[in-house]
Write a protein that holds these residues in place. Sequence first.
Motif, PDB file in Angstrom:
ATOM      1  N   ASP A   6       0.824  -1.212   0.000  1.00  0.00           N
ATOM      2  CA  ASP A   6       0.000   0.000   0.000  1.00  0.00           C
ATOM      3  C   ASP A   6       0.856   1.260   0.000  1.00  0.00           C
ATOM      4  OD1 ASP A   6       0.597  -0.966   2.745  1.00  0.00           O
ATOM      5  OD2 ASP A   6      -0.406   0.872   3.345  1.00  0.00           O
ATOM      6  N   GLN A   7       2.034   1.203   0.634  1.00  0.00           N
ATOM      7  CA  GLN A   7       2.928   2.356   0.637  1.00  0.00           C
ATOM      8  C   GLN A   7       3.533   2.599  -0.740  1.00  0.00           C
ATOM      9  OE1 GLN A   7       5.422   0.821   3.791  1.00  0.00           O
ATOM     10  NE2 GLN A   7       4.580   2.277   5.297  1.00  0.00           N
ATOM     11  N   ILE A   8       3.769   1.523  -1.477  1.00  0.00           N
ATOM     12  CA  ILE A   8       4.238   1.674  -2.850  1.00  0.00           C
ATOM     13  C   ILE A   8       3.178   2.382  -3.692  1.00  0.00           C
ATOM     14  CG2 ILE A   8       4.822   0.404  -4.957  1.00  0.00           C
ATOM     15  CD1 ILE A   8       6.196  -1.678  -3.153  1.00  0.00           C
ATOM     16  N   VAL A   9       1.913   1.952  -3.539  1.00  0.00           N
ATOM     17  CA  VAL A   9       0.823   2.608  -4.267  1.00  0.00           C
ATOM     18  C   VAL A   9       0.745   4.082  -3.898  1.00  0.00           C
ATOM     19  CG1 VAL A   9      -1.671   2.671  -4.613  1.00  0.00           C
ATOM     20  CG2 VAL A   9      -0.490   0.462  -4.518  1.00  0.00           C
ATOM     21  N   GLU A  10       0.856   4.387  -2.613  1.00  0.00           N
ATOM     22  CA  GLU A  10       0.793   5.786  -2.176  1.00  0.00           C
ATOM     23  C   GLU A  10       2.004   6.566  -2.687  1.00  0.00           C
ATOM     24  OE1 GLU A  10      -1.757   7.291  -0.824  1.00  0.00           O
ATOM     25  OE2 GLU A  10      -2.788   5.349  -0.973  1.00  0.00           O
ATOM     26  N   GLY A  11       3.164   5.900  -2.750  1.00  0.00           N
ATOM     27  CA  GLY A  11       4.353   6.558  -3.281  1.00  0.00           C
ATOM     28  C   GLY A  11       4.207   6.938  -4.736  1.00  0.00           C
TER      29      GLY A  11
END
Length: 407
Positions: free
Chosen positions: A269-274
Amino acid sequence: CLSRGLGDVYKRQGMIHGDGNTRQCMATSVVAYKQAFGFDAPPYTYADFEESDVIVLVGSNLCIAHPIMWERICRNRHQPEIIVVDPRTTETAVAATQHYALRPKSDLVLLYGVAHLLVSRGWIDREFIDAHTDGFDDFAAHVAAFTPQRVSQETGLSTSAIARLAETIHSGKRVSLWWTMGVNQSHEGTRTAQAIINLALMTGNIGRPGTGANSITGQCNAMGSRLFSNTTSLFGGRDFTDETDRHAVATILGLDAAHIPERPSLAYDQIVEGIAAGRIKGLWIIATNTAHSWINQNHLRAALASLEFLVVQDMYSTTDTALLADLVLPAAGWGEKEGTFINSERRLGVIKRVAAAPGHALSDFSIFKLLAESWGCGSLLAEWTSPEAVFGILTRLSKDRPCDISG
């Protein structure tokens, strides 16, 4: 230029940010096992389905989602009580002997309420608790607030139903507790999994045939991903932040330890937000249809559209995600390559190639090898001559770890 630049980055510091589908599938259970036992290792085999006299299924529609496991229950000769905790009247709930249709998002309250009844009625295995656990008294004090009246009000179940559930668990000689996505992907997933584990521990239902607090993985090889490992851990359940662990892995792989990152990856999910925030410009998606399965589709698709370069590696070129890609790498399917996978009970299965891959498709193994060569990193994979050779490397990485398969 792109491949050369990536190769230089890899040779300096390793590929830092890469996460697995296992994260969105069952990361909550991974954390619960690590916090409870120190290692992510579900303590069961499929044979336990046939040995239990009480089987508790929480948020799991086993009949449909895991039919092979349901077949094992059907073979059980002990006429087990089959308990389903699920807001829905699923196929499994219909086949069960007890169905607790609680309100959505009230699983944790129910489990704490059951724990309270077990404690208050003396239905616990104090000898086992004293010998094998820590912190029980604090836990007992915590669940004391979850009275039958409170639990009834919050779950929608009657106090008599809650009492029956507790008594059934108490009466069982071999109680196994199982859960899947209804727990893993809930808003209190880690705490709920911990609460199930605690029920097994406080009643001594662990470490014997037909018992256990048992997380069922969602798909083939998700357990392999958990063990070797795409959910925050370094190979074999080691820690990226631990210098000793990094040195051990580097020694086994014949690498400079500087190639191994000193921190775990960003989470899925942090990759998506990044990407959405503009910090990540390129994304390589392997065997996952993110544009179909990820939450908040409008947000996700806008993020993917903002990428400078999207690569999708899949056996299908028509998935929602592949249709958005700048480059599709055609990958071979399971019958078109060889290797192994690890199922829910940590059993290793060998896959044999029975047909040639169509067109330009290659096995994932070959794609990774070719990319390493093009990035100038091929020498780092000199021992990776075949899937069987890599399996040999995994056995060495597992040696003396809780997931040891070196024998």
